[in-house]
Design a protein around this motif. Structure first.
Motif, PDB file in Angstrom:
ATOM      1  N   UNK A 178     -94.827-107.074 -33.794  1.00  0.00           N
ATOM      2  CA  UNK A 178     -95.227-106.256 -32.648  1.00  0.00           C
ATOM      3  C   UNK A 178     -96.131-107.037 -31.701  1.00  0.00           C
ATOM      4  N   UNK A 179     -97.163-107.684 -32.247  1.00  0.00           N
ATOM      5  CA  UNK A 179     -98.094-108.461 -31.421  1.00  0.00           C
ATOM      6  C   UNK A 179     -97.373-109.641 -30.779  1.00  0.00           C
ATOM      7  N   UNK A 180     -96.555-110.325 -31.559  1.00  0.00           N
ATOM      8  CA  UNK A 180     -95.818-111.485 -31.031  1.00  0.00           C
ATOM      9  C   UNK A 180     -94.895-111.067 -29.895  1.00  0.00           C
ATOM     10  N   UNK A 181     -94.207-109.944 -30.069  1.00  0.00           N
ATOM     11  CA  UNK A 181     -93.254-109.500 -29.052  1.00  0.00           C
ATOM     12  C   UNK A 181     -93.970-109.154 -27.750  1.00  0.00           C
ATOM     13  N   UNK A 246     -97.052 -98.095 -33.084  1.00  0.00           N
ATOM     14  CA  UNK A 246     -97.722 -99.385 -33.165  1.00  0.00           C
ATOM     15  C   UNK A 246     -98.604 -99.448 -34.395  1.00  0.00           C
ATOM     16  N   UNK A 247     -98.976-100.683 -34.747  1.00  0.00           N
ATOM     17  CA  UNK A 247     -99.828-100.874 -35.905  1.00  0.00           C
ATOM     18  C   UNK A 247     -99.017-101.228 -37.118  1.00  0.00           C
ATOM     19  N   UNK A 248     -99.395-100.658 -38.272  1.00  0.00           N
ATOM     20  CA  UNK A 248     -98.720-101.015 -39.514  1.00  0.00           C
ATOM     21  C   UNK A 248     -97.305-100.461 -39.579  1.00  0.00           C
ATOM     22  N   UNK A 249     -96.976 -99.523 -38.686  1.00  0.00           N
ATOM     23  CA  UNK A 249     -95.641 -98.924 -38.688  1.00  0.00           C
ATOM     24  C   UNK A 249     -94.944 -99.249 -37.370  1.00  0.00           C
TER      25      UNK A 249
END
Length: 331
Positions: A178-181, A246-249
């Motif tokens: 998620x962060x990378x994207x 977002x986050x862990x899911x």
């Protein structure tokens, strides 16, 4: 009484120069402290933005164009509906301006589609068929070449490699993916270059592209280019924005186009026209897809009902289709 003037307060030139020098030094120190404070404020702002990004919050510095805003299912449906209308206008205009080439256009589309199209080839060509098959062809292009492939640069090879990197990261840790994207889409291109647009169309609808570029046409017609750019903007909204998961899911989106002739599945497709066969309880099939469906892919935390590595696909928007009977196929 005689007036005796008071002696004036005077300082020597040396004292004046000394005071002036001290004042200049003090001013320079204050100015240096001001610059240091401004630099500290910039660093703090950058750290806050970084923390917000890692936590999945809105990145105010990037704004809407760079994926800084969250996206929900409703906004996705609205954007998809607008793109669908744009595609329909283009397909209708093609049919209207090429009335004598409908057989050729239909043949070009069927050559480009990998599905079994024998049922369509056996029936006479109609304007309705061609219009909806044009929508099906562009739906496949949007699905496979734009939404399901992360377009970051004007190089197909680079984009394919970045897509594989994202798939690898998502399999390992959805939060990292998620962060990378989001960080990657900050540097994404604003629009596809003319060369990139032609390459996308050559890979997905080469025969149809030849039809549009014959007669000295140097590139795809402007309405088709506009659709590709609008589809890319839609894709960037899906992939570059913070989702509600977002986050862990973490979640990301994929598109799908049902195969021509496949049985209608109410959980995956939505009919855009009335289906007489379905109303009679008979089995009907997909005649064309006029806009891809969208699913949200997530990897929940493993638990009693979920194994490690399993993914959940939630349909956000069903694929918009026309049934065979509405297309005049299959009797």
């Amino acid at each position: 009484m005689a007036y005796h003037p008071q002696p004036a307060d005077v300082v020597s030139g040396e004292q004046y120069r000394y005071a002036l020098q001290n004042f200049r030094i003090a001013h320079e120190k204050v100015e240096e402290q001001r610059r240091q404070l401004e630099e500290q404020e910039r660093h703090v702002a950058q750290l806050r933005a970084r923390i917000t990004l890692l936590e999945g919050g809105d990145d105010q510095q990037k704004g809407q164009q760079k994926g800084g805003q969250s996206v929900d299912d409703f906004s996705i449906k609205v954007a998809a509906s607008n793109l669908e209308k744009q595609i329909n206008r283009w397909a209708a205009e093609v049919v209207r301006t090429h009335p004598g080439s409908l057989d050729y256009i239909r043949g070009a589309i069927l050559d480009d589609i990998s599905d079994d199209t024998s049922g369509i080839k056996d029936v006479p060509t109609t304007a309705l068929q061609v219009q909806n098959l044009l929508r099906h062809a562009i739906a496949e292009t949007i699905s496979e070449a734009i939404i399901n492939c992360l377009i970051i640069t004007n190089s197909n090879e680079t984009n394919a490699q970045l897509t594989r990197i994202h798939e690898f990261l998502f399999a390992k840790d959805p939060t990292v993916a998620f962060v990378w994207r989001r960080q990657t889409f900050v540097a994404a291109i604003e629009t596809c270059s003319p060369e990139m647009t032609i390459q996308l169309l050559q890979e997905t609808m080469p025969t149809l592209l030849d039809f549009f570029t014959e007669g000295g046409q140097t590139g795809p017609p402007a309405p088709l280019v506009a659709i590709i750019n609008a589809a890319y903007t839609f894709s960037r909204m899906l992939h570059g924005s913070r989702s509600s998961s977002a986050g862990s899911n973490d979640a990301f989106y994929r598109a799908f186009v049902p195969e021509l002739g496949s049985i209608l599945d109410a959980t995956q497709v939505e009919l855009s026209k009335r289906c007489i066969r379905s109303e009679r309880g008979e089995i009907d099939r997909v005649g064309s897809t006029i806009f891809p469906g969208l699913v949200k892919v997530t990897r929940p935390t493993p638990g009693a009902h979920m194994k490690k590595g399993e993914v959940v696909q939630t349909t956000v928007r069903r694929s918009q289709v026309i049934c065979e009977c509405a297309m005049g196929i299959g009797g």
